[in-house]
Write a protein that holds these residues in place. Structure first.
Motif, mmCIF file in Angstrom:
data_model
loop_
_atom_site.group_PDB
_atom_site.id
_atom_site.type_symbol
_atom_site.label_atom_id
_atom_site.label_comp_id
_atom_site.label_asym_id
_atom_site.label_seq_id
_atom_site.Cartn_x
_atom_site.Cartn_y
_atom_site.Cartn_z
ATOM 1 N N SER A 108 24.284 11.356 41.685
ATOM 2 C CA SER A 108 24.748 10.047 41.235
ATOM 3 C C SER A 108 26.162 9.726 41.712
ATOM 4 O O SER A 108 26.619 8.596 41.571
ATOM 5 C CB SER A 108 24.672 9.960 39.712
ATOM 6 O OG SER A 108 25.511 10.919 39.113
ATOM 7 N N ASP A 116 26.795 6.678 44.637
ATOM 8 C CA ASP A 116 26.729 5.294 44.157
ATOM 9 C C ASP A 116 27.819 4.997 43.135
ATOM 10 O O ASP A 116 28.306 3.875 43.066
ATOM 11 C CB ASP A 116 25.359 5.000 43.555
ATOM 12 C CG ASP A 116 24.304 4.798 44.625
ATOM 13 O OD1 ASP A 116 24.660 4.368 45.731
ATOM 14 O OD2 ASP A 116 23.125 5.074 44.351
ATOM 15 N N CYS A 117 28.194 5.986 42.364
ATOM 16 C CA CYS A 117 29.282 5.793 41.403
ATOM 17 C C CYS A 117 30.592 5.533 42.143
ATOM 18 O O CYS A 117 31.340 4.636 41.784
ATOM 19 C CB CYS A 117 29.407 7.011 40.502
ATOM 20 S SG CYS A 117 30.767 6.901 39.331
ATOM 21 N N SER A 151 23.693 4.487 38.323
ATOM 22 C CA SER A 151 24.239 5.759 38.800
ATOM 23 C C SER A 151 25.558 6.101 38.113
ATOM 24 O O SER A 151 25.811 7.258 37.776
ATOM 25 C CB SER A 151 24.446 5.714 40.316
ATOM 26 O OG SER A 151 23.220 5.668 40.969
ATOM 27 N N THR A 152 26.392 5.102 37.908
ATOM 28 C CA THR A 152 27.663 5.332 37.226
ATOM 29 C C THR A 152 27.427 5.784 35.791
ATOM 30 O O THR A 152 28.111 6.691 35.297
ATOM 31 C CB THR A 152 28.525 4.062 37.261
ATOM 32 O OG1 THR A 152 28.751 3.703 38.633
ATOM 33 C CG2 THR A 152 29.854 4.265 36.571
ATOM 34 N N PHE A 189 26.258 9.399 35.902
ATOM 35 C CA PHE A 189 27.373 10.248 36.306
ATOM 36 C C PHE A 189 28.332 10.502 35.147
ATOM 37 O O PHE A 189 28.687 11.647 34.854
ATOM 38 C CB PHE A 189 28.105 9.613 37.495
ATOM 39 C CG PHE A 189 29.276 10.404 37.980
ATOM 40 C CD1 PHE A 189 29.082 11.542 38.738
ATOM 41 C CD2 PHE A 189 30.563 10.017 37.683
ATOM 42 C CE1 PHE A 189 30.167 12.283 39.187
ATOM 43 C CE2 PHE A 189 31.644 10.743 38.126
ATOM 44 C CZ PHE A 189 31.446 11.885 38.884
ATOM 45 N N SER A 191 19.848 5.236 48.172
ATOM 46 C CA SER A 191 20.254 5.005 46.792
ATOM 47 C C SER A 191 19.114 5.098 45.786
ATOM 48 O O SER A 191 19.264 5.749 44.763
ATOM 49 C CB SER A 191 20.945 3.650 46.673
ATOM 50 O OG SER A 191 22.163 3.680 47.350
ATOM 51 N N LEU A 228 19.063 7.969 42.982
ATOM 52 C CA LEU A 228 19.044 7.582 41.575
ATOM 53 C C LEU A 228 17.852 8.200 40.854
ATOM 54 O O LEU A 228 17.986 8.679 39.732
ATOM 55 C CB LEU A 228 19.014 6.060 41.439
ATOM 56 C CG LEU A 228 18.973 5.512 40.020
ATOM 57 C CD1 LEU A 228 20.213 5.942 39.236
ATOM 58 C CD2 LEU A 228 18.855 4.013 40.040
ATOM 59 N N SER A 273 18.640 11.961 40.349
ATOM 60 C CA SER A 273 19.648 12.175 39.300
ATOM 61 C C SER A 273 19.100 11.827 37.922
ATOM 62 O O SER A 273 19.410 12.502 36.939
ATOM 63 C CB SER A 273 20.911 11.364 39.596
ATOM 64 O OG SER A 273 20.665 9.983 39.521
ATOM 65 N N THR A 274 18.251 10.804 37.836
ATOM 66 C CA THR A 274 17.650 10.446 36.558
ATOM 67 C C THR A 274 16.716 11.540 36.064
ATOM 68 O O THR A 274 16.733 11.907 34.882
ATOM 69 C CB THR A 274 16.887 9.116 36.670
ATOM 70 O OG1 THR A 274 17.797 8.109 37.127
ATOM 71 C CG2 THR A 274 16.278 8.699 35.360
#
Length: 100
Positions: free
Chosen positions: A15, A18-19, A40-41, A44, A80, A84, A87-88
């Motif tokens: 993430s 993109d953060c 993403s933020t 993160f 992206s 994402l 990370s999710t």
């Protein structure tokens, strides 16, 4: 709980790109891209918070360093939406493992 810590590092690492791009965004950025950066933020920042929540300062710092090492290794290679998604999933697996 210790066996789920790598998933927290994955969430941080995937993430990060993109953060970080939130701070270099230009006015022509599409709404879809802004939505990806916002999600993403959120992941993160939550992952960093959970790194320190139930761990010592040294352990939390090591988790964040591991996540940022993953981010540096990846660079901007994954797209992206894929980053994402990864990370999710990593964040969800960590939460599921800690809550159950």
């Amino acid at each position: 709980m210790g066996s789920f810590l790598p998933f927290l590092c994955i969430a941080i690492g995937f993430s990060w790109a993109d953060c970080a791009s939130v701070f270099t965004v230009n006015p022509e950025t599409s709404r879809a891209r802004l939505a990806l950066m916002t999600a993403s933020t959120s992941i993160f920042l939550c992952a960093i918070g959970l790194s320190f929540a139930n761990h010592s300062l040294a352990a939390g710092s090591a988790l964040v360093a591991c996540g940022l090492a993953i981010a540096l290794t990846l660079g901007r290679n994954p797209s992206s939406p894929v980053a994402l998604l990864i990370s999710t999933v990593g964040f969800a697996v960590y939460l599921h493992g800690v809550i159950d």
